[in-house]
Write an enzyme that holds these catalytic residues in place. Structure first.
Site, short mmCIF file in Angstrom:
data_model
loop_
_atom_site.label_atom_id
_atom_site.label_comp_id
_atom_site.label_asym_id
_atom_site.label_seq_id
_atom_site.Cartn_x
_atom_site.Cartn_y
_atom_site.Cartn_z
N HIS A 20 -0.11 3.44 13.95
CA HIS A 20 0.02 1.98 13.83
C HIS A 20 0.67 1.49 15.13
O HIS A 20 1.45 2.22 15.75
CB HIS A 20 0.94 1.70 12.64
CG HIS A 20 1.06 0.27 12.24
ND1 HIS A 20 1.91 -0.60 12.88
CD2 HIS A 20 0.46 -0.44 11.26
CE1 HIS A 20 1.82 -1.79 12.32
NE2 HIS A 20 0.95 -1.72 11.32
N ASP A 60 6.63 8.37 10.61
CA ASP A 60 6.45 7.01 10.09
C ASP A 60 5.88 7.15 8.68
O ASP A 60 4.71 7.49 8.50
CB ASP A 60 5.50 6.26 11.03
CG ASP A 60 4.96 4.97 10.42
OD1 ASP A 60 5.27 4.66 9.26
OD2 ASP A 60 4.21 4.28 11.12
N GLN A 98 3.18 4.55 4.92
CA GLN A 98 2.04 4.67 3.99
C GLN A 98 2.14 5.91 3.11
O GLN A 98 1.25 6.12 2.27
CB GLN A 98 0.72 4.70 4.77
CG GLN A 98 0.43 3.44 5.56
CD GLN A 98 0.15 2.24 4.68
OE1 GLN A 98 -0.14 2.37 3.48
NE2 GLN A 98 0.25 1.05 5.24
N LYS A 149 6.05 -2.07 0.89
CA LYS A 149 4.90 -1.23 0.54
C LYS A 149 5.21 -0.33 -0.65
O LYS A 149 4.36 0.40 -1.12
CB LYS A 149 4.47 -0.40 1.74
CG LYS A 149 4.00 -1.27 2.92
CD LYS A 149 3.46 -0.42 4.04
CE LYS A 149 3.40 -1.16 5.36
NZ LYS A 149 2.28 -2.08 5.50
N CYS A 183 -3.84 -3.07 12.90
CA CYS A 183 -2.79 -2.69 13.85
C CYS A 183 -2.97 -1.26 14.33
O CYS A 183 -1.99 -0.52 14.51
CB CYS A 183 -1.39 -2.88 13.27
SG CYS A 183 -1.02 -4.57 12.89
N1 PMP Z 1 3.41 2.14 10.12
C1 PMP Z 1 2.37 2.12 9.27
C2 PMP Z 1 1.57 3.38 9.07
C3 PMP Z 1 2.06 0.95 8.58
O1 PMP Z 1 1.03 0.92 7.74
C4 PMP Z 1 2.85 -0.21 8.79
C5 PMP Z 1 2.53 -1.51 8.08
N2 PMP Z 1 1.20 -1.85 8.07
C6 PMP Z 1 3.90 -0.13 9.68
C7 PMP Z 1 4.17 1.06 10.31
C8 PMP Z 1 4.79 -1.30 9.96
O2 PMP Z 1 5.51 -1.63 8.83
P1 PMP Z 1 6.37 -2.97 8.79
O3 PMP Z 1 5.44 -4.07 9.22
O4 PMP Z 1 6.78 -3.08 7.36
O5 PMP Z 1 7.50 -2.80 9.73
#
Ligand code: PMP
Length: 421
Positions: A137, A214, A217, A240, A379
């Protein structure tokens, strides 16, 4: 009973899984969109919130709203106790060694930026390498790029195979004594690939590198054990895991966190402040929690994790696997539809493109039928470019989705494709 998959469950947890009962916890699932019952399949972006979590806010603001840690009065004590109770719950949720290793942030993004700006800025310089993966991401790419521009280290990318699984041979070859950090997601938001982070951690450690995982997910779908993974850092977001926005978590190994410098200065993170002799800092976790945090959100996150654990994290994951399998089979029959991400280990994410139909058009039209999916680059632009596309459609599943909803989605998708082609 229309779905044989329920009659012959692969796992006992699926047989006992009462999705209808659990749906009643989510008031939003009763709403209509464009006159149709909402089918919410954008859970990888944000999951919906059960009533028990929503109630935390009215309870907090109507009974014990107060700033934490500093007060001596009853309200401050109650707010502090509830806030710190979440830290203990998160410790158990991740199987961390100690609650002081749990740092509250605004989300995964801020947790990764904290590691980059504190650990990274003090440890990385020219000649060093940070390995990230093609699956990342943007929030696990850009913080490293920003810092690399300043500190002069090199970012290297672990490639993926045609199924969207990490190329582990390439990973082994990229690791060297120059590698200082491996920063990789546990589950890809764009494809659903589950990465072998435990194996990756062991390999990183053999080369003296740290690993940041990270977990944005992964935490919604599987029981995470940071000690078993041997993660040096692990990050996730509240919104999430059925919790609110504005709150997330960074876990770190104690010795690392203790050695790291603060990254933001302000109230709460100091021991003493003096114009003459400078400032001394609080211990962990407070050293990394400058300013008034999102108090109600943190308390609500604790309630969300309690909700998840009440259902059973593994049971949720097993149910989502049933939904994913059903959806994958159902869309496979659609002419010109290509699924991106067919790795053997996948979480409940179905990413696809349809020949002759723009993903954006599909997303807009399917919304008219009450179905919420996500379209775009998720993203993860480098990953999508690698697969030769600018955007995909992504349906992603959560604890409360049903097989009937999957059928509604597939029927709506067929209708929409007929309209745009
Ligand atoms: N890493 C991953 C794999 C994600 O899916 C996301 C959110 N789409 C993020 C990081 C970022 O999370 P946040 O916007 O809650 O900081």
């Amino acid at each position: 009973m229309p779905h044989s998959v329920i009659e012959k469950p692969a796992e006992r947890s699926v047989a006992a899984y009462d999705v209808e009962a659990l749906r009643r916890d989510f008031p939003i699932l009763n709403r209509e969109v464009h006159g149709k019952p909402l089918v919410y399949l954008d859970n990888a972006a944000t999951s919906q919130t059960p009533q028990q979590v929503i109630e935390v806010f009215s309870d907090y603001y109507s009974r014990y709203n107060a700033n934490i840690h500093r007060g001596l009065h009853t309200l401050a004590d109650e707010a502090t106790a509830a806030f710190e109770a979440t830290r203990h719950r998160v410790k158990a949720f991740l199987n961390a060694e100690d609650a002081r290793q749990i740092i509250f942030t605004r989300g995964t993004t801020e947790a990764i930026n904290l590691v980059a700006q504190s650990w990274g800025r003090s440890q990385l310089s020219a000649g060093d390498e940070v390995l990230i993966s093609m699956l990342e991401h943007h929030s696990n790419i850009v913080p490293w790029q920003l810092l690399a521009a300043e500190r002069g280290f090199t970012i290297k990318v672990i490639p993926v195979d045609a199924h969207g699984a990490l190329d582990m041979q390439a990973y082994r070859e990229l690791l060297s004594e120059r590698t200082k950090l491996v920063a990789v997601n546990h589950v890809s938001n764009a494809l659903g690939t589950i990465n072998p982070v435990k194996e990756m951690a062991a390999l990183a450690h053999q080369h003296g590198a740290l690993i940041l995982v990270d977990g944005a997910q992964a935490t919604p779908h599987q029981q995470v054990d940071v000690q078993s993974i041997d993660a040096d850092f692990y990050a996730f977001s509240g919104h999430k895991v059925y919790g609110p926005t504005g709150v997330g978590v960074l876990y770190g190994k104690q010795a690392l966190l203790e050695a790291m410098p603060p990254w933001q200065g302000g109230g709460e993170m100091i021991k003493t402040v003096s114009f003459d002799v400078g400032t001394t800092f609080a211990g962990i976790p407070h050293k990394f929690e400058a300013g008034t945090p999102a108090i109600a959100e943190v308390i609500a996150l604790g309630r969300a994790l309690e909700w998840m654990e009440g259902v059973g994290v593994e049971a949720i994951g097993a149910w989502e696997a049933v939904l994913l399998k059903h959806a994958t089979q159902a869309v496979s029959g659609i002419e010109g539809l290509r699924i991106l991400g067919t790795a053997p280990h996948k979480a409940g994410v179905l990413s696809f493109v349809v020949e002759g139909a723009h993903s954006q058009d599909i997303g807009l039209l399917i919304d008219q039928l009450g179905v919420a999916i996500r379209t775009g680059h998720h993203c993860a632009q480098p990953l999508l470019h690698h697969f030769g596309v600018e955007a995909t459609c992504r349906a992603s599943f959560a604890a409360y989705n049903t097989l009937d909803e999957v059928d509604t989605f597939v029927a709506a998708l067929n209708r929409v494709i007929g309209m745009v082609r």
